[in-house]
Motif scaffolding. Structure first.
Motif, short mmCIF file in Angstrom:
data_model
loop_
_atom_site.label_atom_id
_atom_site.label_comp_id
_atom_site.label_asym_id
_atom_site.label_seq_id
_atom_site.Cartn_x
_atom_site.Cartn_y
_atom_site.Cartn_z
N ASN A 93 6.86 3.22 -8.68
CA ASN A 93 7.36 1.95 -8.15
C ASN A 93 7.13 1.84 -6.64
O ASN A 93 6.75 0.79 -6.13
CB ASN A 93 8.86 1.85 -8.45
N LYS A 97 3.39 4.21 -1.97
CA LYS A 97 3.12 3.17 -0.97
C LYS A 97 3.07 3.83 0.41
O LYS A 97 3.61 4.92 0.62
CB LYS A 97 4.19 2.07 -1.06
N HIS A 130 -0.55 3.79 -7.08
CA HIS A 130 -0.26 2.45 -6.54
C HIS A 130 0.48 2.59 -5.22
O HIS A 130 1.59 3.09 -5.23
CB HIS A 130 0.60 1.69 -7.56
N TRP A 134 -1.85 -2.51 1.09
CA TRP A 134 -1.02 -3.65 0.70
C TRP A 134 -0.44 -4.26 1.98
O TRP A 134 -0.34 -3.57 2.99
CB TRP A 134 0.11 -3.16 -0.24
N ASN A 175 -4.29 -3.90 -3.08
CA ASN A 175 -3.29 -4.68 -3.82
C ASN A 175 -3.02 -6.01 -3.12
O ASN A 175 -2.79 -6.04 -1.91
CB ASN A 175 -1.99 -3.85 -3.88
N GLU A 176 -3.09 -7.08 -3.89
CA GLU A 176 -2.66 -8.41 -3.41
C GLU A 176 -3.38 -8.83 -2.12
O GLU A 176 -2.75 -9.31 -1.18
CB GLU A 176 -1.14 -8.46 -3.24
N GLN A 253 -1.59 -8.21 -12.66
CA GLN A 253 -0.18 -7.77 -12.62
C GLN A 253 0.66 -8.36 -13.75
O GLN A 253 1.44 -7.69 -14.37
CB GLN A 253 0.42 -8.13 -11.26
N GLU A 287 1.49 -4.85 -14.37
CA GLU A 287 2.90 -4.99 -13.95
C GLU A 287 3.64 -6.03 -14.79
O GLU A 287 4.41 -6.83 -14.27
CB GLU A 287 2.97 -5.38 -12.46
N TRP A 329 6.48 -3.70 -15.79
CA TRP A 329 7.06 -3.33 -14.48
C TRP A 329 8.51 -2.91 -14.68
O TRP A 329 9.45 -3.61 -14.31
CB TRP A 329 6.89 -4.46 -13.46
N TRP A 337 13.12 -5.21 -11.07
CA TRP A 337 13.11 -5.67 -9.66
C TRP A 337 13.65 -7.08 -9.53
O TRP A 337 14.20 -7.48 -8.53
CB TRP A 337 11.67 -5.59 -9.10
N TRP A 343 14.76 -9.76 -4.40
CA TRP A 343 13.61 -10.27 -5.14
C TRP A 343 13.95 -11.35 -6.15
O TRP A 343 13.07 -12.02 -6.67
CB TRP A 343 12.93 -9.12 -5.91
#
Ligand code: 9MR
Length: 390
Positions: A93, A97, A130, A134, A175-176, A253, A287, A329, A337, A343
């Motif tokens: 999760n 990162k 992951h 990002w 990512n993104e 995702q 995700e 996810w 989340w 969120w």
């Protein structure tokens, strides 16, 4: 047009995931013949309710898994047990990162991610890395986009640590990277402001120079339909392919919203999958979770059925297009989340009575299987086999 902004992202100036999904991905004009999701596919008969999802997936040469958190793995043995039982692939999760792996310049730490890797090894689970790049989840000292030099040190440090890992099989290299709307890009590729296509190309090149034995993904959201984002995502995939860099898979995702008020854009999404096939980049559902948009039904039972039917509709389409990996996810609504105050979509946050309708995952808070779990099982059972994934 309604917009929902996550507090967290608002600070960063980005439109939210939920607003994008509402705006672009699924919000089509209401169709008169839009059938009631409640009635469709309601039975889930002949479902194997005893076999774990990983086993049902393996029968079809596929992988099923979840996002995983080292904290809960340690604190909640029942959760760890369920993951080991149900999953053949997991995505950390947050443990891989940038803010977790390189909190200070050049100082790398992998304690939490390694705990997940150990768990994977023990239970024969593939680990999906992951993520290396990002715009969120970065330590304060990293600007977005970072310089190539800083990026190179990061990629070498993180990928290098897992070069010989027997469980880590794939990386979200980026990512993104696609902006949230046309207004938020400064380039024809639709990349977030300041990001040049050459930087992404070089990122993939650096990654291949460190460890080309893993599968490389470009991962993004709001691409599950004919959207501005999906068009630009595909353009970037094409650019990377044309640049000759190694890119194996597209991470879709799939943080999805379904509603009785607007249909899922099946045609648009099928076209995205077809285009990826033409580009020889395999799709992976990275995700997946499903929110039912208002109007909400009058019972949790009905809501759960709508979530399940949405899973079935979506996965049937994915499997028909040859998707061989589905990662949700989270596994249980206990950890989603989407229930976290940072969120939770505004529409739900503003209405406390709505909170209990956020049940986007296959198992409930008590880790009991929901109808959505059966829908995934049935979609797997009915799927055409894929060439076996390792
Ligand atoms: O679910 C994750 C949440 O717990 C973290 O706080 C957040 C920031 O690191 O990231 C969330 O996961 C995101 C994922 O990394 C990328 N796609 C969107 C996911 C949900 O926001």
């Amino acid at each position: 047009m309604k917009t929902y902004r996550r507090k967290f992202l608002k600070r960063a100036g980005y439109t939210t995931l939920s607003s994008l999904l509402m705006m672009g991905c699924f919000q089509k004009e209401k169709e008169k013949d839009n059938h009631s999701m409640d009635a469709a596919m309601a039975n889930y008969k002949n479902i194997n309710t005893s076999s774990p999802l990983r086993q049902l997936a393996a029968t079809k040469g596929k992988l099923y898994g979840t996002a995983i958190s080292s904290e809960f793995l340690q604190k909640e043995p029942d959760y760890a047990k369920l993951i080991a039982r149900e999953c053949s692939i997991v995505t950390p999760n947050g443990e891989l990162k940038w803010n977790a792996t390189e909190p200070q310049p050049g100082n790398f730490t992998f304690e939490l991610a390694d705990a997940i890797a150990d768990f994977c090894q023990k239970h024969n689970i593939a680990l999906h890395g992951h993520t290396l790049f990002w715009h969120i989840g970065n330590p304060d000292w990293v600007s977005y986009p970072p310089t190539l030099k800083i990026l190179e040190r990061h990629v070498k440090g993180v990928m290098g640590h897992y070069r010989n890992s027997p469980v880590l099989k794939s990386w979200d290299i980026a990512n993104e990277i696609i902006a949230d709307s046309e207004q938020e890009t400064d380039n024809p590729y639709g990349l977030r402001k300041g990001v040049k296509p050459e930087l992404i190309r070089d990122l993939f090149l650096i990654a291949a120079s460190v460890d080309s034995s893993k599968e490389f993904y470009l991962n993004d959201f709001a691409i599950e339909g004919a959207t501005w984002k999906s068009a630009h995502f595909l353009k970037m995939v094409e650019y990377l392919k044309n640049s000759g860099v190694k890119i194996d898979r597209a991470g879709i995702q799939s943080h999805l919203w379904f509603s009785t008020n607007y249909p899922f854009d099946e045609k648009g999404f099928s076209n995205v999958l077809k285009r990826l096939k033409d580009l020889e980049v395999k799709p992976v559902i990275t995700e997946l979770d499903i929110i039912i948009d208002t109007p909400l039904p009058n019972s949790i039972q009905k809501l759960d059925r709508m979530v399940a039917n949405s899973y079935k509709q979506y996965l049937d389409l994915c499997f028909a297009a040859g998707v061989d990996t589905v990662i949700t996810w989270g596994l249980s609504d206990r950890h989603t989340w989407i229930r976290h105050p940072d969120w939770m979509p505004k529409k739900f946050k503003d209405n406390p009575a709505f909170h209990k309708f956020l049940r986007p995952l296959p198992f409930d808070e008590n880790l009991q299987p929901k109808l959505a779990r059966n829908a995934i099982a049935q979609a797997l059972q009915q799927a055409t086999p894929s060439v076996r994934r390792k």
